[in-house]
Structure formats: C-alpha cells, structure tokens
Enzyme design. Structure first.
Site: not given
Length: 278
Positions: A7, A11, A13, A157
């Site tokens: 990732g 963001g 990552g 989630y």
C-alpha cells in the site's frame, strides 16, 4: 536492512515509504498499479533502493506470483509492513470468489506473510499490521470468517480490522520463539481517498467526519515508530495508537478466535490452491 511495504502508492503508505527509505538498504514494494508506482518513485533520490513487485493483494494467485520475485532477490526481510487496505461494498467478490474486503484487508497479507516466513525468520523480523479503532465495531464474531454473509460495509470493515489484531496475536504465539515480533496499530482517522469504492452510506459517514481527520503524514507516525524502534522497547503482539501501547477490544485478546481465524485462512488458501503454504 530490507523492508517490504504494501500500500505504498497512496496515503499513509506513501508517507511511510518516504520516511523509511533512507534507513533501509533494499525496499520491496508490492504494487497493484505498476505504472503509477514507477511515476511516483521517480523523483525520490534513493529510488535505486526500491524494487517494485507486481501484486494484487485481493488475488491470492497474484500474491503467490509476486512473492517469488522477493524470494529470488534476498534471503532476509527485517521489517514487513502490511499497510494496504480498503473499504468496499458488502458482498463484492474477487475473481477467486472471495469477499473483496476479506481478501484485500486480511487474506492477501496472511498469504504474503506466510510465504515470506523463511526470510522473516532469517531477518529476525518485525511484522507490522495496520489495523484501526474500527475493530471495536466488530462486537462479536461468528463462523462467517470469510464475510460471505456480511452485507453491511461498515460491519465488514470492522471485522477485518479486528482480524488484523487477531493475526498479530497469533503471529506472536507461533513465532516469538523464532525471533519474530508482530505489532498492530491504529494510524488515526486519516484524510485520504480511502473509502472511495464503498457504499453511499459509508461515503457519507466518511465525508461528514473528514474535518476531524489527520494528514497522511501524521497517520504514518506509528508505523514509522514501530519500524524504527528497537524490539526490546516494544511490546510483542501489542496494539499501538499514537506510538503508545493501547488495549484493544476484549475480543481481540481472546486466543481462541485468533487460532480459528488462522485455521480458516489456511483452509481457504488450500481450497484455492491445494499446495498453498501451511
């Protein structure tokens, strides 16, 4: 030292990558969009340290193929950061007929970690799993580990973020005596494109609360802290928030669901590919 980070092209990552790149000799980046990743890393002064690995974490075949590049390139991994994730509409399936939320947020990282175990053992590694305070939304667990019946985006989630902590606890139990340590963390409510593929209701909730969100750079702080801190200063199996240990929901401390999730994940991989890792 060698780092594997998922990732990394958006963001927290991306912020994690930029902060950690100077401290590692070789950085492996499993990425779904290879062209996007090439463009992003091009301006980085130490991009020569980076090896891009084509990998879609939602597809176990892709994870298996991608990890072979890492296995051929090194015999040690010192830090693995399972950072990638997403929130998707309930009931959305992958090409392999797995729930997309389950596959992307848990099973892909589960398989990646298991396939890298020889390298992680050689590197006496840290495994860092990016979870969330959303795990507290999963008030209970049932036999629907693969979220086959989960039609609610938010609930699904919450469950997979709980899975991240249960996975961390089980890694500690199984591999602590082999020099591996594992941690889970809450990055904070981060202002990114996260949730862009989810339901209208979930998008509305995210938009309504975005003014309270922190920057991706701030959200990366705990991941960076765990990657760089000496192991003897960290609690193995711990859950961290704002660079400090925090007590997760009670269900996350129960060893029984942690083992059940591990066994279900193995069985799911075996059903997809009879010679999958054990």
């Amino acid at each position: 030292m060698n780092l594997v980070l998922t990732g990394s092209t958006s963001g927290i990552g991306w912020e994690t990558l930029k902060a950690l790149l100077p401290h590692f000799d070789h950085v492996f980046l499993p990425v779904r969009n290879l062209e996007k990743a090439k463009k992003m890393i091009h301006p980085l002064t130490e991009k020569h340290k980076i090896q891009l690995i084509p990998m879609d974490l939602s597809l176990m075949k892709s994870v298996q193929e991608g990890v072979q590049h890492i296995l051929k390139s090194t015999d040690k991994v010192h830090v693995l950061i399972n950072n990638a994730g997403g929130m998707y509409p309930g009931g959305k399936l992958t090409e392999e007929k797995l729930d997309l939320t389950f596959a992307t947020n848990h099973l892909g990282h589960f398989l990646l970690t298991l396939e890298l175990l020889p390298l992680l053992k050689n590197g006496q590694a840290k495994i860092i799993n990016v979870s969330s305070e959303a795990h507290r939304l999963a008030a209970s667990l049932n036999s629907d580990w693969g979220l086959r019946k989960a039609g609610n985006t938010i609930n699904a989630y919450g469950k997979v973020k709980l899975y991240n902590i249960l996975f961390t606890k089980e890694l500690k139990r199984r591999y602590e005596d082999q020099g591996i340590q594992a941690y889970a963390l809450h990055p904070g409510a981060v202002k990114t494109a996260f949730g862009s593929e989810t339901s209208l209701i979930a998008k509305a909730i995210i938009r309504a609360t975005q003014l309270l969100f922190i920057s991706p750079k701030a959200g990366a702080n705990t991941s960076i802290f765990l990657a760089m801190s000496p192991k003897d200063q960290l609690k193995n199996g711990g859950y961290f928030d704002k660079k400090k240990p925090k007590t997760p929901a009670a269900i996350a401390l129960d060893p029984k669901p942690a083992e059940e999730l591990w066994n279900y994940s193995l069985k799911t991989l075996q059903d997809l590919r009879p010679d999958s890792s054990e």
